[in-house]
Design a protein around this motif. Sequence first.
Motif, PDB file in Angstrom:
ATOM      1  N   GLN A 174       0.828  -1.211   0.000  1.00 49.99           N
ATOM      2  CA  GLN A 174       0.000   0.000   0.000  1.00 49.99           C
ATOM      3  C   GLN A 174       0.860   1.258   0.000  1.00 49.99           C
ATOM      4  O   GLN A 174       0.607   2.216  -0.743  1.00 49.99           O
ATOM      5  N   GLY A 191       2.029   2.195  -3.321  1.00 47.47           N
ATOM      6  CA  GLY A 191       1.077   2.594  -4.340  1.00 47.47           C
ATOM      7  C   GLY A 191       0.079   1.576  -4.818  1.00 47.47           C
ATOM      8  O   GLY A 191      -0.752   1.889  -5.692  1.00 47.47           O
ATOM      9  N   LEU A 192       0.099   0.348  -4.306  1.00 45.44           N
ATOM     10  CA  LEU A 192      -0.903  -0.622  -4.751  1.00 45.44           C
ATOM     11  C   LEU A 192      -2.263  -0.296  -4.132  1.00 45.44           C
ATOM     12  O   LEU A 192      -2.362   0.322  -3.065  1.00 45.44           O
ATOM     13  N   ALA A 193      -3.312  -0.750  -4.819  1.00 42.70           N
ATOM     14  CA  ALA A 193      -4.686  -0.423  -4.412  1.00 42.70           C
ATOM     15  C   ALA A 193      -5.128  -1.312  -3.266  1.00 42.70           C
ATOM     16  O   ALA A 193      -5.899  -2.263  -3.432  1.00 42.70           O
ATOM     17  N   ILE A 194      -4.617  -1.011  -2.085  1.00 40.48           N
ATOM     18  CA  ILE A 194      -4.987  -1.716  -0.859  1.00 40.48           C
ATOM     19  C   ILE A 194      -5.534  -0.673   0.088  1.00 40.48           C
ATOM     20  O   ILE A 194      -4.893   0.341   0.375  1.00 40.48           O
ATOM     21  N   SER A 195      -6.757  -0.888   0.576  1.00 36.32           N
ATOM     22  CA  SER A 195      -7.419   0.133   1.380  1.00 36.32           C
ATOM     23  C   SER A 195      -7.046   0.027   2.854  1.00 36.32           C
ATOM     24  O   SER A 195      -6.627  -1.033   3.337  1.00 36.32           O
ATOM     25  N   GLN A 226      -9.159  -2.651   4.521  1.00 37.05           N
ATOM     26  CA  GLN A 226      -8.661  -4.016   4.375  1.00 37.05           C
ATOM     27  C   GLN A 226      -7.545  -4.299   5.383  1.00 37.05           C
ATOM     28  O   GLN A 226      -7.528  -5.357   6.044  1.00 37.05           O
TER      29      GLN A 226
END
Length: 477
Positions: A45, A48-52, A55
């Motif tokens: 995250q 930059g990865l799409a991890i909220s 989550q």
Amino acid sequence: MNDHDNYQSPLASRYASREMRGLFSARHRALQWRRLWIALAEAEQELGLAISDEQLDELRRTADQIDFDAVAEHERRLRHDVMAHVHAWGDVAPSGRAILHLGATSCYVTDNGDLVILRDALELVRRQVVSVVRSLADFAKAHRAVPILGLTHYQPAQATTVGKRACLWIQDLLGDLEDIDHALGHLRFRGVKGTTGTQASFMELFGGDHAKVRALDERVTEKLGFERRFAVTGQTYPRKLDFRVCQVLSSIAQSAHKFASDLRLSAGRREMEEPFEQGQIGSSAMPWKRNPMRSERICALARFVMANLDNLAQTAAQQWFERTLDDSANRRLALPEMFLATDAILALYQNVAQGLVVHEAVVDARLREELPFLASEALMMEAVAAGGDRQDVHEALRLHARAASEAIHRGEPNPLVGRLRADPSFASVAGRIDELLDPKRFVGRAPEQVDEFLAEEVEPVLARFASIETVAAEIHV
């Protein structure tokens, strides 16, 4: 079935400490895996990865909720232990399930998790060794000048002191502490390397950005508390690391075996013995026996540890290319059992070191029985200094010593002193023989060596680990 209907390792059920058993428990191992999955997701995250946040929060909130029955059910279906844990966690963290294990291979959690456990286990072993050294140092100081018969080839040699002998045991353990420090200092994290160590999956996730993949590796390493990581790996970290770590355990086992063997031999001579409790039974058939049970167990467990090191050497040697799975079942046995056995050895060693008994009257009697032989050269020099012929005195001593040995072999007391007093060749020193046979004259610099060794070698080490508290070691059986 209850525990009495299943085989259990005696190391877990009888010998090892709760703390060491906990480090290698299924729960602790699973918790390390979850720490690793969370650290990976956090770093992904951050880069930059799409991890909220939701989550991640769900994973953190449910990290301690491990349903081992659910894990077992998933593993029966999937035939894969890591994925069984992924699915079991995903059942209670459905939003986190989507990003669990993202880009990772099983060895990301299994190998890195093992490295965390090995690091913590080594630190526990180091604390135990320091405690033993501290107890032996107290013993050596208290007995620095107590003369005892020194033995080479298990035959009477020259006098030494009880404290000096203890310093030999301590010296072995100081070397082991150096080995532990070296192993901990060179322990590396596997890191985030992907299926065959090329990080290809993470290159896909980060769109070919080498810098981000490298940063991911670095950040997860830091999150797990490691300063260094392997620059290159196959699917696993090099199995030679297992061998190098467990070499330290083998070395500790060797040191403990030497100590316990010396004590067992001393107990047979009735000179020294391990603690023997008021209600302890030495033998089911011989009520008078005081068997050195603790020392014998040290030797037994030490033999187990030393023999197992070859197992890890074979495993390291027989890894194929980037990885082969014939290491897995083997390591599940060898690594925990070597650490649990070493833990048990050190608990016994500490227990014995804190309660070592010296029977000084027996020690003195044993030494005095042999001292006329050991003092022969000193007696000869005194007789020559008083005017005797060196060759005549030497021949007289040789003949008397031979006759005295024969008398001892017939079961008689050592007659050497009496024979010398009656021999005209020794008339000039006859009145000083008792003075010349004072045991303290024959220990050389042993007491001073104890003082110097403790001050120069031991105390700096103990000062470095002053925060480690020495506690009474618990012996379960």
